[in-house]
Motif scaffolding. Structure first.
Motif, PDB file in Angstrom:
ATOM      1  N   ALA A  24       0.861  -1.179   0.000  1.00  0.00           N
ATOM      2  CA  ALA A  24       0.000   0.000   0.000  1.00  0.00           C
ATOM      3  C   ALA A  24       0.897   1.229   0.000  1.00  0.00           C
ATOM      4  CB  ALA A  24      -0.913   0.008   1.218  1.00  0.00           C
ATOM      5  N   VAL A  25       0.382   2.319  -0.517  1.00  0.00           N
ATOM      6  CA  VAL A  25       1.133   3.570  -0.610  1.00  0.00           C
ATOM      7  C   VAL A  25       0.555   4.567   0.387  1.00  0.00           C
ATOM      8  CG1 VAL A  25       1.785   5.461  -2.148  1.00  0.00           C
ATOM      9  CG2 VAL A  25       1.595   3.144  -3.048  1.00  0.00           C
ATOM     10  N   SER A  26       1.450   5.315   1.029  1.00  0.00           N
ATOM     11  CA  SER A  26       0.993   6.339   1.972  1.00  0.00           C
ATOM     12  C   SER A  26       0.165   7.383   1.236  1.00  0.00           C
ATOM     13  CB  SER A  26       2.183   7.001   2.668  1.00  0.00           C
ATOM     14  OG  SER A  26       2.944   7.730   1.737  1.00  0.00           O
ATOM     15  N   ARG A  27      -0.636   8.097   1.986  1.00  0.00           N
ATOM     16  CA  ARG A  27      -1.520   9.107   1.403  1.00  0.00           C
ATOM     17  C   ARG A  27      -0.734  10.180   0.662  1.00  0.00           C
ATOM     18  NH1 ARG A  27      -3.995  13.738   2.852  1.00  0.00           N
ATOM     19  NH2 ARG A  27      -3.044  13.947   4.876  1.00  0.00           N
ATOM     20  N   THR A  28       0.449  10.498   1.159  1.00  0.00           N
ATOM     21  CA  THR A  28       1.271  11.532   0.536  1.00  0.00           C
ATOM     22  C   THR A  28       2.172  10.974  -0.566  1.00  0.00           C
ATOM     23  OG1 THR A  28       2.921  11.219   2.272  1.00  0.00           O
ATOM     24  CG2 THR A  28       1.312  12.994   2.587  1.00  0.00           C
ATOM     25  N   GLY A  29       2.203   9.657  -0.717  1.00  0.00           N
ATOM     26  CA  GLY A  29       2.980   9.032  -1.769  1.00  0.00           C
ATOM     27  C   GLY A  29       4.468   8.898  -1.489  1.00  0.00           C
ATOM     28  N   ASP A  30       4.886   9.216  -0.274  1.00  0.00           N
ATOM     29  CA  ASP A  30       6.313   9.152   0.043  1.00  0.00           C
ATOM     30  C   ASP A  30       6.758   7.835   0.675  1.00  0.00           C
ATOM     31  OD1 ASP A  30       4.883   9.736   2.357  1.00  0.00           O
ATOM     32  OD2 ASP A  30       6.524  10.884   3.244  1.00  0.00           O
ATOM     33  N   LYS A  31       5.809   6.962   1.026  1.00  0.00           N
ATOM     34  CA  LYS A  31       6.152   5.690   1.648  1.00  0.00           C
ATOM     35  C   LYS A  31       5.391   4.542   0.981  1.00  0.00           C
ATOM     36  CE  LYS A  31       6.915   7.679   6.196  1.00  0.00           C
ATOM     37  NZ  LYS A  31       6.310   8.979   5.983  1.00  0.00           N
ATOM     38  N   LEU A  32       6.043   3.396   0.956  1.00  0.00           N
ATOM     39  CA  LEU A  32       5.432   2.167   0.464  1.00  0.00           C
ATOM     40  C   LEU A  32       5.477   1.157   1.598  1.00  0.00           C
ATOM     41  CD1 LEU A  32       4.322   0.530  -1.972  1.00  0.00           C
ATOM     42  CD2 LEU A  32       6.674  -0.122  -2.435  1.00  0.00           C
ATOM     43  N   TYR A  33       4.314   0.608   1.941  1.00  0.00           N
ATOM     44  CA  TYR A  33       4.211  -0.394   3.006  1.00  0.00           C
ATOM     45  C   TYR A  33       4.075  -1.762   2.351  1.00  0.00           C
ATOM     46  CZ  TYR A  33       3.071   3.824   5.594  1.00  0.00           C
ATOM     47  OH  TYR A  33       3.096   5.085   6.135  1.00  0.00           O
ATOM     48  N   ILE A  34       4.962  -2.673   2.715  1.00  0.00           N
ATOM     49  CA  ILE A  34       4.994  -3.998   2.096  1.00  0.00           C
ATOM     50  C   ILE A  34       4.771  -5.058   3.153  1.00  0.00           C
ATOM     51  CG2 ILE A  34       6.466  -5.663   0.889  1.00  0.00           C
ATOM     52  CD1 ILE A  34       7.909  -3.230  -0.331  1.00  0.00           C
ATOM     53  N   ILE A  35       3.886  -6.005   2.849  1.00  0.00           N
ATOM     54  CA  ILE A  35       3.643  -7.148   3.731  1.00  0.00           C
ATOM     55  C   ILE A  35       4.521  -8.309   3.278  1.00  0.00           C
ATOM     56  CG2 ILE A  35       1.952  -8.941   4.297  1.00  0.00           C
ATOM     57  CD1 ILE A  35       1.449  -6.394   5.782  1.00  0.00           C
ATOM     58  N   THR A  66      -5.560   4.401   5.342  1.00  0.00           N
ATOM     59  CA  THR A  66      -6.822   5.137   5.346  1.00  0.00           C
ATOM     60  C   THR A  66      -6.615   6.524   4.736  1.00  0.00           C
ATOM     61  OG1 THR A  66      -6.521   6.231   7.485  1.00  0.00           O
ATOM     62  CG2 THR A  66      -7.420   3.968   7.520  1.00  0.00           C
ATOM     63  N   PRO A  67      -7.708   7.215   4.403  1.00  0.00           N
ATOM     64  CA  PRO A  67      -7.576   8.584   3.882  1.00  0.00           C
ATOM     65  C   PRO A  67      -6.866   9.528   4.853  1.00  0.00           C
ATOM     66  CG  PRO A  67      -9.764   7.737   3.420  1.00  0.00           C
ATOM     67  CD  PRO A  67      -9.091   6.730   4.308  1.00  0.00           C
ATOM     68  N   ALA A  68      -6.907   9.215   6.156  1.00  0.00           N
ATOM     69  CA  ALA A  68      -6.221  10.039   7.154  1.00  0.00           C
ATOM     70  C   ALA A  68      -4.760   9.630   7.314  1.00  0.00           C
ATOM     71  CB  ALA A  68      -6.940   9.938   8.492  1.00  0.00           C
ATOM     72  N   GLY A  69      -4.315   8.604   6.587  1.00  0.00           N
ATOM     73  CA  GLY A  69      -2.926   8.173   6.643  1.00  0.00           C
ATOM     74  C   GLY A  69      -2.629   7.090   7.654  1.00  0.00           C
ATOM     75  N   GLN A  70      -3.664   6.544   8.292  1.00  0.00           N
ATOM     76  CA  GLN A  70      -3.461   5.468   9.258  1.00  0.00           C
ATOM     77  C   GLN A  70      -3.171   4.164   8.522  1.00  0.00           C
ATOM     78  OE1 GLN A  70      -7.353   6.206  10.717  1.00  0.00           O
ATOM     79  NE2 GLN A  70      -6.608   7.087  12.632  1.00  0.00           N
ATOM     80  N   VAL A  71      -2.255   3.373   9.071  1.00  0.00           N
ATOM     81  CA  VAL A  71      -1.853   2.114   8.448  1.00  0.00           C
ATOM     82  C   VAL A  71      -2.509   0.961   9.201  1.00  0.00           C
ATOM     83  CG1 VAL A  71       0.101   0.666   7.789  1.00  0.00           C
ATOM     84  CG2 VAL A  71       0.342   3.157   7.778  1.00  0.00           C
ATOM     85  N   LEU A  72      -3.326   0.176   8.496  1.00  0.00           N
ATOM     86  CA  LEU A  72      -4.015  -0.976   9.086  1.00  0.00           C
ATOM     87  C   LEU A  72      -3.419  -2.252   8.518  1.00  0.00           C
ATOM     88  CD1 LEU A  72      -7.713   0.235   8.683  1.00  0.00           C
ATOM     89  CD2 LEU A  72      -6.101   0.748  10.526  1.00  0.00           C
ATOM     90  N   VAL A  73      -3.180  -3.225   9.394  1.00  0.00           N
ATOM     91  CA  VAL A  73      -2.600  -4.502   8.991  1.00  0.00           C
ATOM     92  C   VAL A  73      -3.406  -5.616   9.631  1.00  0.00           C
ATOM     93  CG1 VAL A  73      -0.515  -5.928   8.980  1.00  0.00           C
ATOM     94  CG2 VAL A  73      -0.303  -3.441   8.938  1.00  0.00           C
ATOM     95  N   ILE A  86      -6.293  -7.349  13.881  1.00  0.00           N
ATOM     96  CA  ILE A  86      -6.286  -6.169  13.029  1.00  0.00           C
ATOM     97  C   ILE A  86      -5.619  -5.087  13.871  1.00  0.00           C
ATOM     98  CG2 ILE A  86      -7.625  -4.569  11.629  1.00  0.00           C
ATOM     99  CD1 ILE A  86      -8.070  -7.571  10.919  1.00  0.00           C
ATOM    100  N   ILE A  87      -4.477  -4.567  13.393  1.00  0.00           N
ATOM    101  CA  ILE A  87      -3.766  -3.566  14.175  1.00  0.00           C
ATOM    102  C   ILE A  87      -3.587  -2.286  13.374  1.00  0.00           C
ATOM    103  CG2 ILE A  87      -2.508  -5.313  15.515  1.00  0.00           C
ATOM    104  CD1 ILE A  87       0.004  -4.555  13.870  1.00  0.00           C
ATOM    105  N   GLN A  88      -3.363  -1.209  14.101  1.00  0.00           N
ATOM    106  CA  GLN A  88      -2.990   0.064  13.492  1.00  0.00           C
ATOM    107  C   GLN A  88      -1.529   0.307  13.828  1.00  0.00           C
ATOM    108  OE1 GLN A  88      -5.231   3.490  14.765  1.00  0.00           O
ATOM    109  NE2 GLN A  88      -3.806   4.896  13.798  1.00  0.00           N
ATOM    110  N   VAL A  89      -0.742   0.577  12.808  1.00  0.00           N
ATOM    111  CA  VAL A  89       0.678   0.840  12.951  1.00  0.00           C
ATOM    112  C   VAL A  89       0.918   2.314  12.649  1.00  0.00           C
ATOM    113  CG1 VAL A  89       2.970   0.241  12.050  1.00  0.00           C
ATOM    114  CG2 VAL A  89       1.225  -1.524  12.259  1.00  0.00           C
ATOM    115  N   GLY A  90       1.872   2.905  13.331  1.00  0.00           N
ATOM    116  CA  GLY A  90       2.205   4.301  13.065  1.00  0.00           C
ATOM    117  C   GLY A  90       2.638   4.501  11.623  1.00  0.00           C
ATOM    118  N   CYS A  91       2.451   5.693  11.102  1.00  0.00           N
ATOM    119  CA  CYS A  91       2.749   5.956   9.692  1.00  0.00           C
ATOM    120  C   CYS A  91       4.226   5.779   9.355  1.00  0.00           C
ATOM    121  CB  CYS A  91       2.250   7.335   9.278  1.00  0.00           C
ATOM    122  SG  CYS A  91       3.057   8.683  10.131  1.00  0.00           S
ATOM    123  N   GLU A  92       5.101   5.771  10.357  1.00  0.00           N
ATOM    124  CA  GLU A  92       6.522   5.514  10.120  1.00  0.00           C
ATOM    125  C   GLU A  92       6.810   4.020  10.019  1.00  0.00           C
ATOM    126  OE1 GLU A  92       8.703   7.868   9.386  1.00  0.00           O
ATOM    127  OE2 GLU A  92       7.057   9.286   9.563  1.00  0.00           O
ATOM    128  N   GLY A  93       5.814   3.178  10.387  1.00  0.00           N
ATOM    129  CA  GLY A  93       5.973   1.732  10.291  1.00  0.00           C
ATOM    130  C   GLY A  93       6.843   1.135  11.370  1.00  0.00           C
TER     131      GLY A  93
END
Length: 122
Positions: free
Chosen positions: A13-24, A58-65, A73-80
């Motif tokens: 998934a890509v962060s809302r601002t497009g500066d980060k890529l989250y990989i499982i 999410t649209p607010a930038g929250q990362v769900l895994v 189901i957890i929420q991780v900080g946007c820095e991962g």
């Protein structure tokens, strides 16, 4: 560019601002956060998150895994780097997670139970 083969990419998934890529990486129970240039920013693991299979921003930038075997189901900080909250613990192999901003709900698809769960967020 980083060699992603070593990470066994399952979902991303890509962060809302497009500066980060989250990989499982479900084989090694990891969430890997990359910068736009491919630099590794964080590698997150947690004993309570086994076989992570889905990541959603999410649209607010929250990362769900969601963890398939752990049923979490957890929420991780946007820095991962750390878990902010455990949002749900479910049986039956959560396979997908997303947030619906129109209804303020988290939607979880279950593979083993053939169900879709909806959790209202307050």
């Amino acid at each position: 560019m980083v060699n992603l083969i070593c990470f066994a990419v399952w979902r991303c998934a890509v962060s809302r601002t497009g500066d980060k890529l989250y990989i499982i990486n479900k084989l090694n129970n990891k969430l890997i956060t990359l910068a736009r240039d491919g630099k590794i920013l964080a590698i997150y693991t947690e004993p309570n998150l086994t076989v992570p299979v889905c990541v959603h921003v999410t649209p607010a930038g929250q990362v769900l895994v969601c963890g398939h075997l752990s049923g979490t189901i957890i929420q991780v900080g946007c820095e991962g780097r750390k878990r902010l909250a455990t949002l749900a613990k479910v049986r039956g192999g959560p396979e997908s997670v997303c947030y619906n901003s129109t209804t303020n709900s988290i939607i979880v698809g279950q593979c083993e139970e053939n169900n879709i769960l909806v959790f209202r967020v307050k």
